[in-house]
Design a protein around this motif. Structure first.
Motif, short mmCIF file in Angstrom:
data_model
loop_
_atom_site.label_atom_id
_atom_site.label_comp_id
_atom_site.label_asym_id
_atom_site.label_seq_id
_atom_site.Cartn_x
_atom_site.Cartn_y
_atom_site.Cartn_z
N PRO A 37 0.82 -1.22 0.00
CA PRO A 37 0.00 0.00 0.00
C PRO A 37 0.85 1.26 0.00
O PRO A 37 1.98 1.27 0.48
CB PRO A 37 -0.79 -0.12 1.30
CG PRO A 37 0.11 -0.91 2.20
CD PRO A 37 0.81 -1.90 1.31
N CYS A 38 0.27 2.32 -0.53
CA CYS A 38 0.96 3.61 -0.49
C CYS A 38 1.25 4.00 0.95
O CYS A 38 2.35 4.42 1.28
CB CYS A 38 0.11 4.68 -1.17
SG CYS A 38 0.81 6.34 -1.09
N ALA A 39 0.24 3.84 1.81
CA ALA A 39 0.37 4.19 3.22
C ALA A 39 -0.07 3.03 4.10
O ALA A 39 -1.03 2.32 3.76
CB ALA A 39 -0.46 5.42 3.54
N VAL A 40 0.63 2.84 5.20
CA VAL A 40 0.20 1.87 6.20
C VAL A 40 -0.98 2.48 6.95
O VAL A 40 -0.86 3.55 7.54
CB VAL A 40 1.34 1.55 7.19
CG1 VAL A 40 0.84 0.60 8.28
CG2 VAL A 40 2.52 0.94 6.46
N ALA A 65 4.99 4.91 6.25
CA ALA A 65 4.66 5.25 7.63
C ALA A 65 4.71 6.76 7.84
O ALA A 65 3.95 7.33 8.62
CB ALA A 65 5.62 4.56 8.60
N TYR A 66 5.62 7.42 7.13
CA TYR A 66 5.71 8.88 7.11
C TYR A 66 5.34 9.32 5.70
O TYR A 66 6.00 8.94 4.74
CB TYR A 66 7.13 9.36 7.44
CG TYR A 66 7.57 9.05 8.85
CD1 TYR A 66 7.51 10.02 9.85
CD2 TYR A 66 8.06 7.79 9.18
CE1 TYR A 66 7.92 9.73 11.15
CE2 TYR A 66 8.47 7.49 10.48
CZ TYR A 66 8.40 8.48 11.45
OH TYR A 66 8.81 8.20 12.73
N GLN A 76 -1.22 11.80 6.90
CA GLN A 76 0.23 11.96 6.97
C GLN A 76 0.97 10.69 7.43
O GLN A 76 2.18 10.71 7.58
CB GLN A 76 0.58 13.10 7.93
CG GLN A 76 -0.05 14.44 7.56
CD GLN A 76 0.56 15.06 6.31
OE1 GLN A 76 1.77 15.02 6.11
NE2 GLN A 76 -0.29 15.61 5.45
N GLY A 77 0.24 9.61 7.65
CA GLY A 77 0.88 8.37 8.05
C GLY A 77 0.82 8.12 9.55
O GLY A 77 0.59 9.04 10.34
N LEU A 78 1.06 6.87 9.93
CA LEU A 78 1.03 6.47 11.34
C LEU A 78 2.38 6.61 12.03
O LEU A 78 2.50 6.33 13.22
CB LEU A 78 0.56 5.00 11.44
CG LEU A 78 -0.83 4.70 10.89
CD1 LEU A 78 -1.13 3.22 11.03
CD2 LEU A 78 -1.89 5.53 11.61
N SER A 99 10.35 1.57 3.36
CA SER A 99 9.48 2.67 3.75
C SER A 99 10.26 3.98 3.63
O SER A 99 11.49 3.99 3.75
CB SER A 99 8.97 2.49 5.18
OG SER A 99 7.88 3.35 5.44
N GLU A 100 9.52 5.04 3.40
CA GLU A 100 10.14 6.34 3.15
C GLU A 100 10.58 7.01 4.43
O GLU A 100 9.90 6.96 5.46
CB GLU A 100 9.17 7.24 2.39
CG GLU A 100 9.76 8.58 2.00
CD GLU A 100 8.86 9.39 1.07
OE1 GLU A 100 9.23 10.54 0.75
OE2 GLU A 100 7.79 8.86 0.69
#
Length: 269
Positions: A37-40, A65-66, A76-78, A99-100
């Motif tokens: 996924p793009c974002a968690v 995550a960020y 904005q992510g977890l 992850s970024e």
């Protein structure tokens, strides 16, 4: 490119091989497939998706995550909680994770959890961040800036290598042009050109390049045909409810079909 000393051919005489978990990327090794996924968003869906991606043929799990977003009001992510979910997903699936990282101050924290540090398009010329990941022992995935030339992109990689980290993968993810029918324009010529100029492996992100899930598989096939060392694809358990980039995310079933087509195409390349 006369300013670059480390990213060009001749610095090492052989192609650089980057190790992610037990997988080698670059040279004549089979193309790497990164998916997720793009974002968690939550723990349960990520764990289920990770297991499904492993079975479908993914070799690395992605998840933000960020999340640097254009709008300050977007998800904005977890953050660290998301990193913990990713680490758990690695345990249950066996997939290394990418992850970024968006700030030099966060590099050591993110590196504690992930196997591959991602520097996103918006941060391609964040030079303090490039130097920070260059001092890390973790390999780095460097995405091309959405308005960056090939020279600027390779010189950004030069910052990482100059800081001591030679484990760098380049990622072409589309550049901004006058075209508005797609999110970006995939510069497929970047793949053979970078392979001509640099010993670093290069992969392609057809999800961000297109912005439409229906275009992801054809662009992935084009990338492999052009000689890409791998792919980075966005997959979501339910794209219609995704908090980020749902319109360009594949379902697990669509990803399984993509992976099968890519592996068949490998035999002819």
């Amino acid at each position: 490119m006369n300013k670059a000393k480390l990213v060009l051919w001749g610095t090492p005489p052989e192609p650089t091989l980057v190790k992610i978990g037990e997988t080698l990327v670059g040279g004549n090794y089979p193309p790497l497939i990164i998916a997720g996924p793009c974002a968690v968003e939550d723990r349960e869906s990520l764990l289920i998706l990770a297991k499904g991606l492993k079975e479908a043929g993914a070799q690395c799990l992605r998840g933000g995550a960020y999340k640097p977003r254009t709008s300050p009001y977007s998800f904005q992510g977890l953050k660290e909680e998301g990193l913990k979910f990713l680490a758990e997903a690695r345990e249950v699936s066996g997939l290394p994770i990418v992850s970024e990282v968006i700030s030099p101050d966060d590099v050591s924290l993110v590196a504690e959890y992930v196997d591959l540090l991602q520097v996103g398009s918006r941060n391609m010329q964040n030079f303090p961040l490039l130097e920070a990941v260059g001092k890390s022992s973790k390999p780095v995935l460097l995405k091309r800036g959405f308005a960056a030339t090939i020279e600027e992109w390779l010189l950004a990689a030069e910052y990482i290598l100059a800081a001591g980290n030679t484990q760098v993968i380049l990622c072409e993810r589309g550049i901004r042009t006058f075209e508005t029918a797609t999110r970006n324009t995939l510069d497929i010529s970047a793949v053979p050109l970078v392979k001509k100029l640099s010993h670093l492996p290069i992969i392609v992100d057809p999800s961000h390049a297109s912005g439409h899930w229906q275009l992801v598989t054809p662009l992935a096939q084009a990338a492999i045909a052009a000689g890409s060392h791998g792919l980075m694809v966005e997959v979501h358990h339910n794209p219609t409810t995704a908090l980020s980039d749902g319109q360009q995310s594949l379902t697990l079933e669509h990803f399984q079909a993509l992976a099968q087509q890519v592996r068949r195409l490998e035999e002819y390349v």
